[in-house]
Design a protein around this motif. Structure first.
Motif, PDB file in Angstrom:
ATOM      1  N   VAL A 144       0.804  -1.260  -0.057  1.00 39.75           N
ATOM      2  CA  VAL A 144      -0.022   0.103   0.253  1.00 39.75           C
ATOM      3  C   VAL A 144       0.892   1.224  -0.207  1.00 39.75           C
ATOM      4  O   VAL A 144       0.624   2.040  -0.838  1.00 39.75           O
ATOM      5  CB  VAL A 144      -0.749  -0.180   1.148  1.00 39.75           C
ATOM      6  CG1 VAL A 144      -1.654   1.475   1.187  1.00 39.75           C
ATOM      7  CG2 VAL A 144      -2.063  -1.053   0.928  1.00 39.75           C
ATOM      8  N   ALA A 145       1.794   1.363   0.619  1.00 38.63           N
ATOM      9  CA  ALA A 145       2.896   2.305   0.793  1.00 38.63           C
ATOM     10  C   ALA A 145       3.434   2.748  -0.634  1.00 38.63           C
ATOM     11  O   ALA A 145       3.569   3.981  -0.945  1.00 38.63           O
ATOM     12  CB  ALA A 145       3.827   2.191   2.028  1.00 38.63           C
ATOM     13  N   VAL A 146       3.957   1.735  -1.096  1.00 35.77           N
ATOM     14  CA  VAL A 146       4.583   1.856  -2.274  1.00 35.77           C
ATOM     15  C   VAL A 146       3.705   2.378  -3.457  1.00 35.77           C
ATOM     16  O   VAL A 146       3.887   3.251  -4.322  1.00 35.77           O
ATOM     17  CB  VAL A 146       5.290   0.507  -2.987  1.00 35.77           C
ATOM     18  CG1 VAL A 146       5.819   0.689  -4.351  1.00 35.77           C
ATOM     19  CG2 VAL A 146       6.427   0.392  -1.853  1.00 35.77           C
ATOM     20  N   LEU A 147       2.419   1.679  -3.630  1.00 35.31           N
ATOM     21  CA  LEU A 147       1.470   2.083  -4.493  1.00 35.31           C
ATOM     22  C   LEU A 147       0.964   3.690  -4.287  1.00 35.31           C
ATOM     23  O   LEU A 147       0.640   4.236  -5.304  1.00 35.31           O
ATOM     24  CB  LEU A 147       0.170   1.151  -4.492  1.00 35.31           C
ATOM     25  CG  LEU A 147       0.372  -0.109  -4.966  1.00 35.31           C
ATOM     26  CD1 LEU A 147      -0.818  -1.128  -4.667  1.00 35.31           C
ATOM     27  CD2 LEU A 147       0.951  -0.287  -6.480  1.00 35.31           C
ATOM     28  N   ILE A 148       0.513   4.032  -3.110  1.00 33.42           N
ATOM     29  CA  ILE A 148       0.414   5.439  -2.900  1.00 33.42           C
ATOM     30  C   ILE A 148       1.736   6.386  -3.085  1.00 33.42           C
ATOM     31  O   ILE A 148       1.561   7.279  -3.641  1.00 33.42           O
ATOM     32  CB  ILE A 148      -0.021   5.504  -1.465  1.00 33.42           C
ATOM     33  CG1 ILE A 148      -1.352   4.703  -1.122  1.00 33.42           C
ATOM     34  CG2 ILE A 148      -0.273   7.129  -1.255  1.00 33.42           C
ATOM     35  CD1 ILE A 148      -1.754   4.805   0.285  1.00 33.42           C
ATOM     36  N   ALA A 149       2.749   5.965  -2.623  1.00 34.17           N
ATOM     37  CA  ALA A 149       4.011   6.981  -2.776  1.00 34.17           C
ATOM     38  C   ALA A 149       4.346   7.081  -4.099  1.00 34.17           C
ATOM     39  O   ALA A 149       4.861   8.176  -4.425  1.00 34.17           O
ATOM     40  CB  ALA A 149       5.120   6.404  -1.872  1.00 34.17           C
ATOM     41  N   LEU A 150       4.446   6.023  -5.119  1.00 31.82           N
ATOM     42  CA  LEU A 150       4.944   6.268  -6.370  1.00 31.82           C
ATOM     43  C   LEU A 150       4.208   7.413  -7.151  1.00 31.82           C
ATOM     44  O   LEU A 150       5.011   8.339  -7.713  1.00 31.82           O
ATOM     45  CB  LEU A 150       4.738   4.891  -7.013  1.00 31.82           C
ATOM     46  CG  LEU A 150       5.985   3.878  -6.741  1.00 31.82           C
ATOM     47  CD1 LEU A 150       5.776   2.832  -7.581  1.00 31.82           C
ATOM     48  CD2 LEU A 150       7.397   4.376  -7.042  1.00 31.82           C
ATOM     49  N   PRO A 151       2.797   7.329  -7.456  1.00 33.58           N
ATOM     50  CA  PRO A 151       2.337   8.507  -7.999  1.00 33.58           C
ATOM     51  C   PRO A 151       2.282   9.682  -7.407  1.00 33.58           C
ATOM     52  O   PRO A 151       2.484  10.858  -8.136  1.00 33.58           O
ATOM     53  CB  PRO A 151       0.760   8.232  -7.983  1.00 33.58           C
ATOM     54  CG  PRO A 151       0.558   7.124  -7.122  1.00 33.58           C
ATOM     55  CD  PRO A 151       1.898   6.475  -6.942  1.00 33.58           C
ATOM     56  N   ILE A 152       2.525  10.006  -5.976  1.00 38.06           N
ATOM     57  CA  ILE A 152       2.460  10.983  -5.298  1.00 38.06           C
ATOM     58  C   ILE A 152       3.905  11.721  -5.769  1.00 38.06           C
ATOM     59  O   ILE A 152       3.979  12.933  -5.791  1.00 38.06           O
ATOM     60  CB  ILE A 152       2.435  10.941  -3.901  1.00 38.06           C
ATOM     61  CG1 ILE A 152       0.844  10.623  -3.459  1.00 38.06           C
ATOM     62  CG2 ILE A 152       3.045  12.088  -3.023  1.00 38.06           C
ATOM     63  CD1 ILE A 152       0.636  10.466  -2.081  1.00 38.06           C
ATOM     64  N   GLY A 153       5.155  10.821  -5.698  1.00 39.98           N
ATOM     65  CA  GLY A 153       6.539  11.464  -5.820  1.00 39.98           C
ATOM     66  C   GLY A 153       6.307  11.786  -7.298  1.00 39.98           C
ATOM     67  O   GLY A 153       7.046  12.734  -7.617  1.00 39.98           O
ATOM     68  N   ILE A 154       5.967  11.172  -8.179  1.00 44.79           N
ATOM     69  CA  ILE A 154       6.097  11.364  -9.631  1.00 44.79           C
ATOM     70  C   ILE A 154       5.341  12.776 -10.032  1.00 44.79           C
ATOM     71  O   ILE A 154       6.137  13.869 -10.576  1.00 44.79           O
ATOM     72  CB  ILE A 154       5.654  10.333 -10.454  1.00 44.79           C
ATOM     73  CG1 ILE A 154       6.525   9.109 -10.243  1.00 44.79           C
ATOM     74  CG2 ILE A 154       5.561  10.687 -11.990  1.00 44.79           C
ATOM     75  CD1 ILE A 154       5.973   7.943 -11.092  1.00 44.79           C
ATOM     76  N   ILE A 155       4.211  12.787  -9.355  1.00 43.60           N
ATOM     77  CA  ILE A 155       3.411  14.001  -9.738  1.00 43.60           C
ATOM     78  C   ILE A 155       3.963  15.544  -9.037  1.00 43.60           C
ATOM     79  O   ILE A 155       4.179  16.445  -9.864  1.00 43.60           O
ATOM     80  CB  ILE A 155       1.863  14.055  -9.269  1.00 43.60           C
ATOM     81  CG1 ILE A 155       1.347  13.022  -9.827  1.00 43.60           C
ATOM     82  CG2 ILE A 155       1.198  15.229  -9.402  1.00 43.60           C
ATOM     83  CD1 ILE A 155      -0.042  12.606  -9.605  1.00 43.60           C
ATOM     84  N   SER A 156       4.601  15.289  -7.906  1.00 43.96           N
ATOM     85  CA  SER A 156       5.205  16.209  -7.335  1.00 43.96           C
ATOM     86  C   SER A 156       6.515  16.815  -8.073  1.00 43.96           C
ATOM     87  O   SER A 156       6.575  18.037  -7.971  1.00 43.96           O
ATOM     88  CB  SER A 156       5.798  15.884  -5.711  1.00 43.96           C
ATOM     89  OG  SER A 156       4.638  15.636  -4.982  1.00 43.96           O
ATOM     90  N   ALA A 157       7.101  15.729  -8.748  1.00 41.37           N
ATOM     91  CA  ALA A 157       8.311  16.264  -9.335  1.00 41.37           C
ATOM     92  C   ALA A 157       7.968  17.090 -10.659  1.00 41.37           C
ATOM     93  O   ALA A 157       8.550  17.642 -10.961  1.00 41.37           O
ATOM     94  CB  ALA A 157       9.298  14.996  -9.631  1.00 41.37           C
TER      95      ALA A 157
END
Length: 347
Positions: free
Chosen positions: A131-144
């Motif tokens: 769950v942590a990876v699935l949520i963190a990946l799109p958040i990190g990409i969009i933030s960058a």
């Protein structure tokens, strides 16, 4: 690559041997000793304490105890009844032959104790990390991609908060809100269960009940990882998207989505692999605070209870197996590096 892996595996053997000596010494030199755990609820007279020491082999010098733990005692005579006389050969085979001894507290084989708890921890921690990876990946990409946007600033604020909030405090707040305050409007029952794996009145496998019992511990455990992984991926993506090969890909007319996901993301994931590899041992060891707080019968809770009871065989088993997981996880990370980045090759 095969030569590199073989060399690393040989290094692992030496490293584990050194770690076994250090861990055994640190655990056995801790104040109190194993009999302190035996006497927490009642006083043990000196005669009985001496008898237990002889039965457990604790009267032997520390190097001898380490040798027995490592290779067993079926080659030497032991004092089984604790009367001070060597009466028969031992029955232990040592950790090198898969025998981690017996728990001082329950008198059950250590591997049996671990085998009962390990599936529960793998079940919880795999879901939590997934769950942590699935949520963190799109958040990190969009933030960058949308650096300094409202979304990026909001996510950054919550990420700092997520990293700062202690797990035990967050878990208590979630229990207070979803168990004590919020109620089901139709039944009046608490909205979410406060702990455990299943309800006491559940019969067979109930998927809905399992999911309800997972929500609070998974949320508590995943929040810090989401904050950490998303911030790390954002920084890694920002470093990559300003490289020359990204500008070249754009100049060739590739779409922004293809540039980001095919070229930038693949290289940005390499540092994140290190973090994931270092966190993999949590799947074995569990999260101590989460498991204690939510009464989850896993490895973290077992380790905590063993530490309180000075149950040295269980403590040593959890520590040495956990160390092995960490070393193998780093080896796995190196292999994944070579797959993600063709420039990395191990000769």
């Amino acid at each position: 690559m095969a030569t590199y892996i073989l060399r690393r595996l040989l290094q692992t053997v030496g490293l584990l041997a050194l770690l076994s000596v250090l861990l055994f010494a640190l655990v056995n030199l801790a104040p109190g000793g194993p009999l302190a755990g035996q006497g927490q609820s009642r006083h043990i007279d000196p005669d009985k304490a001496e008898l237990l020491k002889r039965q457990f082999g604790l009267d032997k010098p520390l190097p001898t105890q380490y040798l027995v733990w490592l290779v067993g005692n079926d080659w030497m005579q032991v004092d089984k009844d604790g009367d001070g006389t060597l009466d028969s050969y031992g029955t232990r085979h040592g950790i090198l032959r898969g025998d981690f001894g017996f728990s001082f507290r329950t008198r059950q084989p250590v591997l049996t104790e671990i085998g009962q708890r390990l599936p529960n921890t793998i079940y919880l921690m795999t879901i939590t990390m997934g769950v942590a990876v699935l949520i963190a990946l799109p958040i990190g990409i969009i933030s960058a991609i949308r650096q300094y946007s409202t979304f990026d600033i909001t996510v950054t604020t919550f990420s700092f908060a997520g990293q700062a909030i202690p797990e035990f405090w967050l878990g208590l707040i979630l229990i207070l809100i979803f168990y004590a305050w919020l109620k089901n409007p139709f039944t009046g029952e608490p909205l979410l269960p406060p702990g455990g794996m299943t309800s006491t009145n559940s019969v067979g496998f109930d998927l809905g009940d399992r999911i309800l019992h997972l929500i609070l511990p998974v949320t508590t455990g995943a929040l810090g990882w989401v904050a950490w992984y998303s911030r790390f991926l954002r920084s890694s993506m920002l470093e990559v998207i300003h490289q020359d090969y990204i500008r070249t890909a754009r100049a060739k007319g590739l779409s922004n989505i293809k540039v980001m996901y095919k070229h930038a993301l693949r290289n940005a994931l390499i540092p994140l692999v290190t973090l994931l590899a270092l966190d993999l041992p949590y799947i074995f060891g569990g999260a101590i605070f989460v498991e204690i707080l939510f009464s989850w019968p896993g490895m973290g809770r077992l380790y905590y209870q063993a530490a309180l009871d000075r149950d040295y065989p269980i403590l040593l088993a959890v520590l040495i197996i956990g160390a092995g997981f960490i070393i193998l996880s780093n080896l796995l990370a190196d292999i994944v590096y070579a797959y993600l980045d063709p420039r990395i090759r191990f000769e």
